[in-house]
Design a protein around this motif. Structure first.
Motif, PDB file in Angstrom:
ATOM      1  N   VAL A  93     -53.028  -5.720  62.979  1.00  0.00           N
ATOM      2  CA  VAL A  93     -54.024  -4.959  64.476  1.00  0.00           C
ATOM      3  C   VAL A  93     -54.335  -5.892  64.795  1.00  0.00           C
ATOM      4  N   ALA A  94     -54.741  -7.039  64.557  1.00  0.00           N
ATOM      5  CA  ALA A  94     -55.321  -8.079  65.795  1.00  0.00           C
ATOM      6  C   ALA A  94     -54.121  -9.018  66.113  1.00  0.00           C
ATOM      7  N   ARG A  95     -52.828  -9.343  65.699  1.00  0.00           N
ATOM      8  CA  ARG A  95     -52.549  -9.665  66.383  1.00  0.00           C
ATOM      9  C   ARG A  95     -50.942  -8.305  67.363  1.00  0.00           C
ATOM     10  N   ILE A  96     -51.543  -7.577  67.115  1.00  0.00           N
ATOM     11  CA  ILE A  96     -50.348  -6.700  67.888  1.00  0.00           C
ATOM     12  C   ILE A  96     -52.104  -6.075  69.069  1.00  0.00           C
ATOM     13  N   CYS A  97     -52.849  -6.914  69.013  1.00  0.00           N
ATOM     14  CA  CYS A  97     -54.406  -6.420  70.413  1.00  0.00           C
ATOM     15  C   CYS A  97     -53.404  -7.982  70.818  1.00  0.00           C
ATOM     16  N   VAL A  98     -53.537  -8.927  70.343  1.00  0.00           N
ATOM     17  CA  VAL A  98     -53.636 -10.016  71.016  1.00  0.00           C
ATOM     18  C   VAL A  98     -51.732 -10.022  72.103  1.00  0.00           C
ATOM     19  N   ALA A  99     -51.169  -9.540  70.957  1.00  0.00           N
ATOM     20  CA  ALA A  99     -49.466  -9.167  71.813  1.00  0.00           C
ATOM     21  C   ALA A  99     -49.728  -8.091  73.205  1.00  0.00           C
ATOM     22  N   ALA A 100     -49.983  -7.580  73.034  1.00  0.00           N
ATOM     23  CA  ALA A 100     -50.280  -5.935  74.062  1.00  0.00           C
ATOM     24  C   ALA A 100     -51.068  -6.947  75.315  1.00  0.00           C
ATOM     25  N   PRO A 135     -43.690 -14.521  55.806  1.00  0.00           N
ATOM     26  CA  PRO A 135     -42.319 -13.861  56.613  1.00  0.00           C
ATOM     27  C   PRO A 135     -42.783 -13.828  58.309  1.00  0.00           C
ATOM     28  N   GLN A 136     -41.665 -13.765  58.644  1.00  0.00           N
ATOM     29  CA  GLN A 136     -41.552 -14.226  60.640  1.00  0.00           C
ATOM     30  C   GLN A 136     -42.459 -13.879  61.339  1.00  0.00           C
ATOM     31  N   GLU A 137     -42.685 -13.877  61.895  1.00  0.00           N
ATOM     32  CA  GLU A 137     -43.650 -13.300  63.288  1.00  0.00           C
ATOM     33  C   GLU A 137     -43.403 -11.887  63.871  1.00  0.00           C
ATOM     34  N   LYS A 138     -43.414 -11.078  63.623  1.00  0.00           N
ATOM     35  CA  LYS A 138     -43.118 -10.225  64.819  1.00  0.00           C
ATOM     36  C   LYS A 138     -42.462 -10.908  65.880  1.00  0.00           C
ATOM     37  N   ASP A 139     -42.092  -9.956  67.201  1.00  0.00           N
ATOM     38  CA  ASP A 139     -41.516  -9.194  68.275  1.00  0.00           C
ATOM     39  C   ASP A 139     -41.827  -8.100  68.781  1.00  0.00           C
ATOM     40  N   TYR A 140     -43.907  -7.699  68.821  1.00  0.00           N
ATOM     41  CA  TYR A 140     -43.924  -6.613  69.057  1.00  0.00           C
ATOM     42  C   TYR A 140     -43.909  -6.641  70.516  1.00  0.00           C
ATOM     43  N   ASN A 141     -42.481  -6.343  70.777  1.00  0.00           N
ATOM     44  CA  ASN A 141     -42.119  -5.859  72.527  1.00  0.00           C
ATOM     45  C   ASN A 141     -41.026  -4.955  71.790  1.00  0.00           C
ATOM     46  N   ILE A 142     -40.491  -5.413  70.899  1.00  0.00           N
ATOM     47  CA  ILE A 142     -39.701  -4.048  70.374  1.00  0.00           C
ATOM     48  C   ILE A 142     -39.844  -3.038  70.149  1.00  0.00           C
ATOM     49  N   TYR A 143     -41.700  -2.996  68.859  1.00  0.00           N
ATOM     50  CA  TYR A 143     -42.232  -1.462  69.074  1.00  0.00           C
ATOM     51  C   TYR A 143     -42.941  -1.620  70.723  1.00  0.00           C
ATOM     52  N   PHE A 144     -43.269  -2.105  71.697  1.00  0.00           N
ATOM     53  CA  PHE A 144     -43.631  -1.945  72.260  1.00  0.00           C
ATOM     54  C   PHE A 144     -42.717  -1.030  73.865  1.00  0.00           C
TER      55      PHE A 144
END
Length: 587
Positions: free
Chosen positions: A520-527, A558-567
């Motif tokens: 969740v923390a990673r998602i917030c920073v990526a957003a 695991p490789q860090e995700k590209d959250y833009n794919i989800y966004f």
């Protein structure tokens, strides 16, 4: 037209040989920061006059040029006697009545103020990310991620001692720099610098008086991980049978009233998605500026201008401001302008990328000048532009680059320039400025036909928990209505498992499951950096069921995700509240 950013705004019309504004009649365009100056320009003026445009005000200016006279209109203008009364009126408007006390105050200020041989370089305070709830399970992980990325962080916590132990000693002030500057520049500079360097804010969002505005200067983005604390005061059972107690402040105080206080504290610093209106009409009310004429009467000329409100002269019959007058080269003059007095409080536009003027063009060139100092002879930030005749237009300016060239479109005589609005803007692509960690399930307690027995504890026990989800939803609504660019993240049940599991992003508030706090923390920073997350509300969980634990091999993470794919798959306007607005069954 010439325009510049400062604590004042000026519009003017002048001749092309002077670095001011060329003659024009209305046109819209955006400029950068602080205050505004507008000139219709076309002749040469001595450099000291340019410095007049550097106070905190807005100035609209029009000037004529002996090199580019209009034969047709020149015939209607005759030499006139200089109007000494109008000259005094101009001085009085901008400077007030003559006062020996003001003169003495000016001398004292100049003699006692710091005068270093080299200009003091302002410390960079923009781009700071505020983390509210920085000692919580998600908040402290957000702080770590931001630090690892080298981003400037400021934390808002209630317990200073806990924050220092959890986040490290460097979360406090840099005292060595403070002491050095205190000795060099005095107590005032020391106090200001202390605020700029402060990394830790001790405050409570439920207590508005603890959120001192100065502490939030320089904050451009916010991640809010504050949440009401749910759980027993003593140990729970494995099946969370005691999950029915609120520890500390109530959900209403934290999730709703606290959210309102936090938004009010940071709103001016992070900026509004639609910009900040400096002049114009909004919701049937007028946001005014203290305009006054500043014409060539100050140097012996006879040109004259004014600024008034035309109640029906705007687009579609709406109200508009109107800069109008007559520009003449008689008596070696050649410019007219309007300018604002220094603002009582300087406009803080540091969160924005530029200024926009909405004007009706007349095919002429204008200049816009803005100043960032209250001094009359300070530097003016200037931009010139050409207008399109008869068209309402909005032009965006984020740089003030004035070429100083002569105005090829100057014409003597009467003119008028409708100016409907002046406002700041955030350039595209806009990214979220406020990321909030909420919760899945916030719309479910009141959802018709929902089987509560199959829902998580917070949904089943919403009433017993002080309507926790109800007030979380109300807090979300405050964000959506604030005008701040936002993202609302609704995680399912939070765990201490590592990040890295496959994820499911959803909208409509229907899913249940679990997700790692680290994820969740990673998602917030990526957003914060993603335009695809702008103004989106979504739920998120991992694909791992509750019955299984998720682990990571430290040697092969695991490789860090590209959250833009989800966004990118998210849609606007979906909050789950749609199911609460069902049409009544017809009888």
């Amino acid at each position: 037209m010439e325009s510049c950013c400062s604590t004042c705004t000026k519009l003017s019309s002048a001749s092309p040989s002077h670095p001011c504004i060329a003659d024009s009649r209305g046109f819209g365009r955006k400029f950068t920061r602080n205050s505004l100056d507008h000139h219709l320009l076309s002749s040469s003026l001595p450099k000291p006059f340019l410095q007049v445009n550097n106070a905190r005000n807005t100035f609209l200016y029009r000037r004529s040029s002996s090199r580019f006279p209009s034969t047709a209109s020149r015939g209607i203008i005759s030499a006139e006697a200089w109007d000494f009364g109008r000259f005094l009126k101009t001085l009085y408007f901008f400077n007030g009545p003559p006062s020996p006390a003001k003169f003495v105050e000016f001398l004292v200020e100049k003699l006692s103020g710091p005068s270093p041989k080299e200009p003091v370089k302002a410390m960079e305070t923009s781009g700071i990310v505020l983390v509210a709830g920085a000692t919580g399970g998600v908040g402290r992980r957000v702080v770590d991620i931001l630090r690892n990325k080298g981003l400037p962080v400021r934390v808002l916590v209630r317990n200073e001692e806990k924050a220092r132990k959890m986040l490290g000693p460097d979360v406090d002030l840099n005292r060595s720099v403070h002491l050095y500057n205190k000795m060099k520049w005095g107590a005032g500079f020391y106090q200001d610098l202390s605020t700029k360097l402060r990394k830790l804010i001790v405050g409570d969002i439920t207590k508005e008086n603890t959120l001192t505005p100065e502490y939030f200067k320089g904050v451009r983005k916010v991640i809010n991980a504050v949440s009401v604390i749910v759980g027993p005061k003593e140990g729970d059972t494995p099946d969370r049978a005691k999950y029915s107690q609120i520890k500390g402040d109530s959900p209403e105080m934290v999730e709703y009233l606290g959210m309102r206080n936090l938004i009010n504290a940071v709103k001016g610093s992070v900026g509004l998605q639609n910009g900040k209106l400096l002049f114009g009409f909004e919701e049937n009310s007028l946001k005014e500026l203290p305009w006054g004429a500043l014409d060539d009467v100050v140097m012996g000329g006879v040109s004259e201008s004014t600024f008034q409100i035309d109640r029906t002269g705007g687009e579609n019959g709406a109200p508009t401001g109107l800069f109008k007058g007559v520009v003449s080269t008689a008596n070696n003059g050649g410019f007219t302008s309007i300018r604002t007095r220094n603002f009582a409080e300087p406009e803080d536009l540091s969160a924005y990328d530029g200024l926009e003027l909405r004007l009706k063009g007349d095919g002429r060139r204008y200049k816009f000048v803005v100043r960032t100092s209250s001094d009359w002879d300070t530097v003016g930030y200037t931009a010139s532009f050409d207008t399109v005749g008869g068209q309402w237009q909005s032009l965006m300016f984020s740089k003030f680059e004035y070429d100083g060239k002569l105005n090829p479109t100057f014409v003597e005589g009467a003119f008028q320039l409708p100016v409907s609005s002046i406002q700041s803007y955030i350039k595209d692509p806009v990214t979220p400025r406020f990321v909030h960690v909420s919760s899945a399930g916030v719309t479910r307690p009141e959802r018709p036909g929902l089987d509560l027995s199959k829902q998580p504890p917070a949904v089943r026990l919403n009433k017993e928990l002080g309507f926790i989800l109800t007030f979380k939803l109300k807090g979300e609504d405050l964000i959506r209505e604030s005008g701040i660019p936002y993202t609302i993240v609704r995680p399912c049940a939070l765990t201490e498992e590592p990040a890295g599991a496959d994820l499911i992003f959803d909208q409509g508030d229907n899913i249940t499951g679990k997700i790692s706090r680290e994820e969740v923390a990673r998602i917030c920073v990526a957003a914060l950096e993603s335009p695809f997350a702008l103004d989106k509300t979504f739920e998120v969980k991992s694909t791992i069921p509750f019955s299984e634990s998720f682990t990571v091999d430290p040697e092969n993470p695991p490789q860090e995700k590209d959250y833009n794919i989800y966004f990118k798959g998210l849609k606007d306007g979906i909050t789950g509240k749609e199911s609460l607005e069902q049409s009544p069954v017809p009888v």
